[in-house]
Each structure stands twice: as structure tokens, then as C-alpha cells.
Write an enzyme that holds these catalytic residues in place. Structure first.
Site, PDB file in Angstrom:
ATOM      1  N   ASP A   3       0.824  -1.212   0.000  1.00  0.00           N
ATOM      2  CA  ASP A   3       0.000   0.000   0.000  1.00  0.00           C
ATOM      3  C   ASP A   3       0.856   1.259   0.000  1.00  0.00           C
ATOM      4  OD1 ASP A   3       0.757  -0.730   2.655  1.00  0.00           O
ATOM      5  OD2 ASP A   3      -0.722   0.662   3.457  1.00  0.00           O
ATOM      6  N   GLU A  15      -0.089  -1.026   5.653  1.00  0.00           N
ATOM      7  CA  GLU A  15       1.023  -0.597   6.498  1.00  0.00           C
ATOM      8  C   GLU A  15       0.938   0.893   6.823  1.00  0.00           C
ATOM      9  OE1 GLU A  15       5.039   0.926   7.554  1.00  0.00           O
ATOM     10  OE2 GLU A  15       3.782   1.484   5.835  1.00  0.00           O
ATOM     11  N   GLU A  16       0.339   1.676   5.917  1.00  0.00           N
ATOM     12  CA  GLU A  16       0.369   3.126   6.055  1.00  0.00           C
ATOM     13  C   GLU A  16      -0.770   3.690   6.908  1.00  0.00           C
ATOM     14  OE1 GLU A  16       2.846   4.644   5.246  1.00  0.00           O
ATOM     15  OE2 GLU A  16       3.765   3.903   3.405  1.00  0.00           O
TER      16      GLU A  16
END
Length: 357
Positions: free
Chosen positions: A72, A126-127
Site C-alpha cells: 500500500d 502498512e500506512e
């Protein structure tokens, strides 16, 4: 879904991944492409977990490593599609971290008989909030998929090894006062003014520099936010400073919290978030062989990364990927293609030369 073209160079493969928009929460298309590509290779056992893809070799080697990267990105801001200019690839995700994901994809397909068994992990979310993180989800639900002796996270590190990571703690330091009309301020107690000793403590604070397993980590304690005030004619009765403590991996969460409370002794302190760091893990022979294969000298990672998730599982881990981390999330995100090819060559050398025993 059409598989990605692995006959292309790793730079062109990075470009293919970048051009599949995959802002957090919208990773299905890129995960589909990665999965479809990998299922064409019989030496890999491929597993899909939501929008994460795990591919494993099962050659019976004595040791196993995990190599991971997230699919991502942060939101796009007029920086897609990718463009290549003068040896630099521009576009959202070129740094964080589709260059690393492309290196992983090329090597997973091409290195059919590595000297160690490899678990490749491309993961989602992840972000965004930590509880959504795909690597964390796999660790909670299927930890056996991440069992390994060593891990490499392909976070951007300028194609140099960065060992472990600092931990991070956030806390609210609160002072209270008494409201009054600002024309009669003496009848109240100004909470913003009373915050002065806290700010002075932060200005005077001297961060530690501490050596952990041969790497020197620099800490930091800083105000990152302040809130207070009621109206333009009211003496405020509350003020809160949000502080962020970046602590070396020789301290766990309990010691980090104790330190922050000691620094602000006498004030109300509320811990709002904490994530422990990770020791560099460079004493293991696998790690030493890795550093030797990719070249350069290992440095500490000052920010927090998902290597800490591996550390929590008892797996030593390092960061190694193309791209300048200071350009991650920037609108002018870009990566020198030389770093992509250098990471590919370094990882290939390590995977094919590392002793299996």
C-alpha cells in the site's frame, strides 16, 4: 487479472507496480497481480491472506529467512503514472516501497533454489492504523507463516542496511487551572502559562545516544502538539502538550514510560500510544552474511518500522531497500534506478551464497 511481466527489468517491474494505484484500503488489484504472477512458479507455495500474499520455498534447508514489503501507499497527489527521467523513477510508491516489492517479486520468481528457505511476504495496510497492518494480522492469526531465523524488511534505506529500529511513545502532559474573565485574570489560574515548566524541560532535554549491539541509536523527546484555550476573553483552565519519545531498543515499553514520567514528575501524564523498538540482530551469522553480501556498513534505524513486529516474534531483522526514506510520502517521491538494481544484486548474492547450514 493479468500477471506482471517478469521478463522486464526490475526497474520496469517497479514501474508496473507503481502504476497499479494501491492507496491503503485499495490493495486488492495489486495483490491479485502479485498472486497471479507467483502462482506460475511451481517452486513456490503461495498463500493469500486478505490482501497479503505469502510465497514460500520448502527445500528442507536448515535455516529460513523472511523477506517482506508492503503493497500500500499513502494517497496519490497528481504523482501517477510513474515516469522515468535521467535514471530516476518518479511517482507515488517508488520509494515507499514498490521498488523493494519489485526486487522481492523478481527474486522470488527467479531464485528457485536459494541457499536458505525463503518466505516472501507482500502485505497490506502498512500506512494506516497499526491494528489494520497486514503483517500484524498474519503474526496474530498465522504466526507459523512467519517462522524464521532472520528477516529483511524492504523499507527504503538508500540501499544500505539499517539495523533494528527505535521505539516510539506518545503521551499527553496535562496541566489544569481555573477559568476567569480575561479582564479579571487574577481571579483565575492560566493553565497555558502553567505549562511553561514542561516546555522548558523539553527545550533543556538532552537525548541519549546509546550503543546497542554495535550500533549507536539517538533518542528524542519532543513536543509534537499543544492544545488549550476556551475563548478570546477567557483564562484557560486546561492545557495539554503531546510529546513523542523515540527510545533506543535497549529500553522496553515499561522503561520508556517510566522515563517519560520521571522527566515530567509532578505533572499529569497519560500514555496514549507505545510501540517497542527492535535490536539490530547483527550478531547472527545469517545477518553477518547479509551485510557482507550487500556491502556497506550497517547503520541504526532511527524511525519505527515493522522490523519491530519480527523482533516481537523473536526474529532478528534489518531494513534494506531502495529509496531515500526522507522522500517517502512526499509529492516528489522518486528513486534512483541504480538503488533498485543494487538492492536486487545484493539480495541475489546473499540468497545464492549464504550457507544453508
Amino acid at each position: 487479472m493479468v500477471p506482471l511481466d517478469l521478463t522486464a527489468s526490475v526497474v520496469e517491474l517497479t514501474r508496473q507496480l507503481v502504476d497499479i494505484e494501491s492507496v491503503s484500503g485499495n490493495e486488492t488489484a495489486i495483490a491479485d497481480a502479485v498472486e497471479a504472477t507467483l502462482r506460475a512458479y511451481p517452486h513456490l507455495e503461495v498463500t493469500r491472506d486478505a490482501d497479503a500474499v505469502i510465497a514460500r520455498t520448502n527445500l528442507g534447508r536448515d535455516r529460513r529467512v523472511v523477506i517482506a514489503g508492503h503493497l500500500d501507499t499513502v494517497p496519490v497527489n497528481d504523482n501517477l503514472p510513474a515516469r522515468l527521467e535521467d535514471g530516476v523513477l518518479w511517482g507515488r510508491g517508488t520509494v515507499d516501497m514498490k521498488g523493494g516489492c519489485a526486487v522481492m517479486l523478481a527474486l522470488a520468481a527467479q531464485v528457485a533454489a536459494p541457499a536458505v528457505d525463503v518466505t516472501w511476504v507482500w502485505y497490506d495496510h502498512e500506512e494506516v492504523s497499526s491494528d489494520l497492518n497486514g503483517l500484524g494480522r498474519i503474526a496474530r492469526a498465522s504466526p507459523e507463516l512467519l517462522e524464521a531465523d532472520f528477516a529483511v524488511l524492504c523499507e527504503p534505506s538508500n540501499a544500505e542496511v539499517e539495523g533494528g529500529c527505535n521505539g516510539t511513545l506518545r503521551a499527553d502532559v496535562r496541566v489544569t487551572g481555573k477559568r476567569a474573565h480575561s479582564a479579571r485574570a487574577w481571579m483565575g489560574s492560566n493553565a497555558i502559562h502553567a505549562m511553561t515548566p514542561v516546555l522548558q524541560q523539553l527545550v533543556a532535554y538532552e537525548p541519549r545516544e546509546v550503543e546497542v549491539d554495535g550500533l549507536v541509536y539517538r533518542e528524542g523527546l519532543n513536543a509534537v502538539g499543544i492544545r488549550g484555550g476556551v475563548a478570546g476573553n477567557v483564562i484557560p483552565d486546561e492545557c495539554v502538550v503531546e510529546v513523542n519519545y523515540r527510545f533506543a531498543p535497549d529500553r522496553d515499553a515499561e522503561l520508556a514510560e517510566r522515563h517519560v514520567r520521571d522527566v515530567f514528575a509532578g505533572f499529569e501524564v497519560e500514555i496514549t500510544d507505545v510501540a517497542e523498538g527492535a535490536r539490530p540482530g547483527l550478531t547472527d551469522p545469517l545477518a553477518q552474511a547479509f551485510v557482507a553480501a550487500v556491502g556497506g556498513e550497517a547503520r541504526p534505524k532511527y524511525g519505527w518500522t515493522d522490523v519491530a513486529r519480527f523482533a516481537a516474534l523473536g526474529i532478528p531483522a534489518v531494513n534494506y531497500g531502495p529509496g531515500d526514506p526522507s522522500l517517502a510520502h512526499a509529492d516528489d517521491e522518486r528513486v534512483p534506478v541504480e538503488q533498485i538494481t543494487r538492492c536486487e544484486a545484493g539480495l541475489r548474492q546473499w540468497l545464492t551464497a549464504t550457507p544453508a547450514g
